[in-house]
Design a protein around this motif. Structure first.
Motif, mmCIF file in Angstrom:
data_model
loop_
_atom_site.group_PDB
_atom_site.id
_atom_site.type_symbol
_atom_site.label_atom_id
_atom_site.label_comp_id
_atom_site.label_asym_id
_atom_site.label_seq_id
_atom_site.Cartn_x
_atom_site.Cartn_y
_atom_site.Cartn_z
ATOM 1 N N THR A 16 39.750 -67.174 87.283
ATOM 2 C CA THR A 16 40.649 -67.775 86.293
ATOM 3 C C THR A 16 40.787 -69.286 86.500
ATOM 4 O OG1 THR A 16 42.605 -67.524 87.680
ATOM 5 C CG2 THR A 16 42.032 -65.651 86.293
ATOM 6 N N LYS A 17 41.338 -69.932 85.514
ATOM 7 C CA LYS A 17 41.709 -71.360 85.575
ATOM 8 C C LYS A 17 40.492 -72.271 85.718
ATOM 9 C CE LYS A 17 45.893 -69.639 87.712
ATOM 10 N NZ LYS A 17 46.971 -69.764 88.664
ATOM 11 N N LEU A 18 39.413 -71.854 85.116
ATOM 12 C CA LEU A 18 38.213 -72.701 85.132
ATOM 13 C C LEU A 18 38.322 -73.854 84.147
ATOM 14 C CD1 LEU A 18 35.407 -70.084 85.677
ATOM 15 C CD2 LEU A 18 35.805 -72.093 87.083
ATOM 16 N N ASP A 19 39.418 -73.905 83.405
ATOM 17 C CA ASP A 19 39.662 -75.065 82.541
ATOM 18 C C ASP A 19 40.198 -76.228 83.373
ATOM 19 O OD1 ASP A 19 41.723 -73.044 82.769
ATOM 20 O OD2 ASP A 19 43.000 -74.320 81.526
ATOM 21 N N GLY A 20 40.569 -75.985 84.622
ATOM 22 C CA GLY A 20 41.020 -77.061 85.506
ATOM 23 C C GLY A 20 39.837 -77.744 86.170
ATOM 24 N N THR A 21 40.118 -78.451 87.258
ATOM 25 C CA THR A 21 39.031 -79.194 87.893
ATOM 26 C C THR A 21 38.258 -78.346 88.902
ATOM 27 O OG1 THR A 21 40.621 -79.992 89.498
ATOM 28 C CG2 THR A 21 40.111 -81.467 87.672
ATOM 29 N N ALA A 22 38.866 -77.220 89.354
ATOM 30 C CA ALA A 22 38.211 -76.407 90.384
ATOM 31 C C ALA A 22 36.959 -75.752 89.806
ATOM 32 C CB ALA A 22 39.168 -75.348 90.889
ATOM 33 N N LYS A 23 35.948 -75.663 90.647
ATOM 34 C CA LYS A 23 34.662 -75.169 90.158
ATOM 35 C C LYS A 23 34.457 -73.681 90.384
ATOM 36 C CE LYS A 23 32.422 -79.526 89.990
ATOM 37 N NZ LYS A 23 31.654 -80.517 90.718
ATOM 38 N N GLY A 24 35.321 -73.091 91.174
ATOM 39 C CA GLY A 24 35.272 -71.636 91.297
ATOM 40 C C GLY A 24 34.250 -71.101 92.268
ATOM 41 N N GLY A 25 33.900 -71.916 93.265
ATOM 42 C CA GLY A 25 32.935 -71.450 94.257
ATOM 43 C C GLY A 25 33.426 -70.249 95.059
ATOM 44 N N GLY A 26 34.748 -70.030 95.070
ATOM 45 C CA GLY A 26 35.304 -68.863 95.747
ATOM 46 C C GLY A 26 34.748 -67.573 95.166
ATOM 47 N N ALA A 27 34.383 -67.612 93.903
ATOM 48 C CA ALA A 27 33.816 -66.418 93.260
ATOM 49 C C ALA A 27 32.496 -66.026 93.917
ATOM 50 C CB ALA A 27 33.609 -66.662 91.769
ATOM 51 N N LEU A 28 31.735 -67.020 94.307
ATOM 52 C CA LEU A 28 30.452 -66.758 94.978
ATOM 53 C C LEU A 28 30.692 -66.054 96.310
ATOM 54 C CD1 LEU A 28 28.470 -68.403 93.213
ATOM 55 C CD2 LEU A 28 27.772 -69.571 95.280
ATOM 56 N N THR A 29 31.687 -66.554 97.029
ATOM 57 C CA THR A 29 32.052 -65.955 98.311
ATOM 58 C C THR A 29 32.470 -64.501 98.091
ATOM 59 O OG1 THR A 29 32.942 -68.121 98.865
ATOM 60 C CG2 THR A 29 33.488 -66.304 100.344
ATOM 61 N N ALA A 30 33.321 -64.282 97.079
ATOM 62 C CA ALA A 30 33.836 -62.938 96.826
ATOM 63 C C ALA A 30 32.714 -61.982 96.441
ATOM 64 C CB ALA A 30 34.897 -62.986 95.739
ATOM 65 N N VAL A 31 31.820 -62.461 95.604
ATOM 66 C CA VAL A 31 30.694 -61.640 95.161
ATOM 67 C C VAL A 31 29.809 -61.272 96.354
ATOM 68 C CG1 VAL A 31 28.490 -61.935 93.947
ATOM 69 C CG2 VAL A 31 30.633 -62.366 92.754
ATOM 70 N N ASN A 32 29.635 -62.226 97.235
ATOM 71 C CA ASN A 32 28.818 -62.000 98.427
ATOM 72 C C ASN A 32 29.487 -60.987 99.369
ATOM 73 O OD1 ASN A 32 26.562 -62.661 100.149
ATOM 74 N ND2 ASN A 32 28.011 -63.757 101.435
ATOM 75 N N GLU A 33 30.784 -61.131 99.554
ATOM 76 C CA GLU A 33 31.510 -60.223 100.466
ATOM 77 C C GLU A 33 31.592 -58.804 99.931
ATOM 78 O OE1 GLU A 33 32.651 -60.758 103.501
ATOM 79 O OE2 GLU A 33 31.890 -62.813 103.398
ATOM 80 N N THR A 34 31.686 -58.660 98.620
ATOM 81 C CA THR A 34 31.923 -57.340 98.037
ATOM 82 C C THR A 34 30.651 -56.748 97.438
ATOM 83 O OG1 THR A 34 32.531 -58.351 95.917
ATOM 84 C CG2 THR A 34 34.322 -57.894 97.444
ATOM 85 N N ASP A 35 29.570 -57.487 97.542
ATOM 86 C CA ASP A 35 28.309 -57.048 96.964
ATOM 87 C C ASP A 35 28.522 -56.656 95.498
ATOM 88 O OD1 ASP A 35 25.674 -56.588 96.989
ATOM 89 O OD2 ASP A 35 25.775 -54.604 97.908
ATOM 90 N N SER A 36 29.237 -57.502 94.785
ATOM 91 C CA SER A 36 29.534 -57.194 93.387
ATOM 92 C C SER A 36 29.036 -58.340 92.515
ATOM 93 C CB SER A 36 31.036 -56.965 93.218
ATOM 94 O OG SER A 36 31.753 -58.169 93.362
ATOM 95 N N SER A 37 29.667 -58.562 91.407
ATOM 96 C CA SER A 37 29.212 -59.583 90.465
ATOM 97 C C SER A 37 30.433 -60.139 89.750
ATOM 98 C CB SER A 37 28.242 -58.952 89.475
ATOM 99 O OG SER A 37 28.825 -57.770 88.958
ATOM 100 N N ILE A 38 30.222 -61.137 88.914
ATOM 101 C CA ILE A 38 31.346 -61.741 88.194
ATOM 102 C C ILE A 38 31.404 -61.130 86.794
ATOM 103 C CG2 ILE A 38 32.401 -63.912 87.441
ATOM 104 C CD1 ILE A 38 30.757 -65.354 89.594
ATOM 105 N N ALA A 39 32.607 -60.765 86.393
ATOM 106 C CA ALA A 39 32.756 -60.118 85.079
ATOM 107 C C ALA A 39 33.183 -61.123 84.011
ATOM 108 C CB ALA A 39 33.781 -58.991 85.175
#
Ligand code: GDP
Length: 290
Positions: free
Chosen positions: A242-265
């Motif tokens: 969420t909140k990708l309309d701000g300045t943050a680029k959301g790299g945490g999603a990559l970490t989460a996807v890697n840890e959970t062996d999942s993907s971004i919805a």
């Protein structure tokens, strides 16, 4: 080329390789350094950045650019392929009856994402319902109800109850007519035992088809522990950022996807129910490196 929206320092380094047909080790080292810098600035977790940059470096050194490909395009292709392999395609969400459970910390954007997803499924021609089980955060019921109204979808919650598990059970019954059940849950300020116990119980009652971890784009290095804890507790099949309309680029999603062996919805890009996009790897990766 796929990555046309790169950050200026990375682009500069890559542009220096333009005339070359072979890559020297120093060139690769420089590109890898810039990529590390971009990914760390985008909040991708340190170990993951190192892993990624090692793979990129190894391949760039080993693989000969195919005939006619410049060194610049060759290395860019490797960077892109490594990142795509990590993030993958968007989480599969068939357009049919299903139950989706949202988990995450307080303020990550779960309630907003529940309404956005309901709006998204309604637009696809399905009948969604939001079930609000957050009895922890004051105002969660009113907020969810109002957003369900904005999205024009069914809603169930019980402002007088303090039993989220019972609300989940009742909610599924009361919204039987709906095809897509989106179950919102309470967060906490931190990863407390109580939160984990509650989400486990709700998960076993709801028996969702898909469990999504909702993460604020600004989560930073905290994404790793959150992803690990929710993965252990309920298993995570996808991430909503969420909140990708701000300045943050959301790299945490990559970490989460890697840890959970999942993907971004889904990606959240604002506060209204329409501000939702399905994840698409190309633009997300460009943004990360940009
Ligand atoms: P919850 O505690 O996880 O249910 O979080 P909420 O859904 O209440 O969201 C917390 C705050 O973030 C609210 O003020 C939302 O309006 C805001 N928010 C959620 N998603 C987005 C988004 O994609 N962009 C922006 N700008 N704000 C968002």
């Amino acid at each position: 080329m796929v990555l046309d929206d790169l950050g200026s320092s990375l682009r500069g380094t890559l542009d220096d390789l333009r005339g070359k047909s072979r890559l020297e080790e120093d060139d690769i080292q420089e590109v890898v350094k810039q990529i590390q810098r971009s990914l760390l600035e985008a909040d991708v977790e340190v170990d993951l950045v190192m892993e990624l940059s090692d793979s990129i470096k190894g391949r760039a050194l080993d693989e000969e650019p195919p005939g006619g490909t410049s060194a610049r395009d060759h290395v860019l292709k490797i960077v892109y392929e490594e990142l795509v392999e990590l993030v993958g395609d968007s989480t599969e969400l068939p357009l049919e009856s299903q139950t989706i459970l949202l988990a995450g910390l307080q303020g990550s954007g779960k309630t907003t994402t529940a309404a956005k997803m309901a709006w998204w499924f309604a637009k696809k021609g399905l009948r969604p319902a939001i079930i609000q089980t957050d009895t922890f955060r004051p105002g969660a019921y009113d907020q969810a109800k109002q957003m369900a109204g904005n999205a024009e979808v069914d809603f169930y919650g019980d402002p007088d109850s303090d039993d989220p598990v019972q609300i989940a059970r009742d909610g599924l019954e009361e919204t039987e007519q709906a095809e897509v059940h989106i179950v919102d849950t309470a967060g906490r300020h931190a990863l407390e035992e109580e939160l984990i116990a509650e989400i486990e119980e709700i998960d076993s009652v709801v028996d969702p088809d898909t469990r999504l971890l909702v993460l604020d784009a600004a989560i930073g290095q905290g994404a790793k522990e959150q992803a690990q804890r929710f993965e252990e507790a309920i298993g995570v099949e996808g991430v909503a950022i969420t909140k990708l309309d701000g300045t943050a680029k959301g790299g945490g999603a990559l970490t989460a996807v890697n840890e959970t062996d999942s993907s971004i919805a889904f990606l959240g890009t604002g506060e209204t129910v329409q501000d939702i996009e399905r994840f698409e790897p190309n633009s997300f990766i460009s943004r990360l490196l940009g």
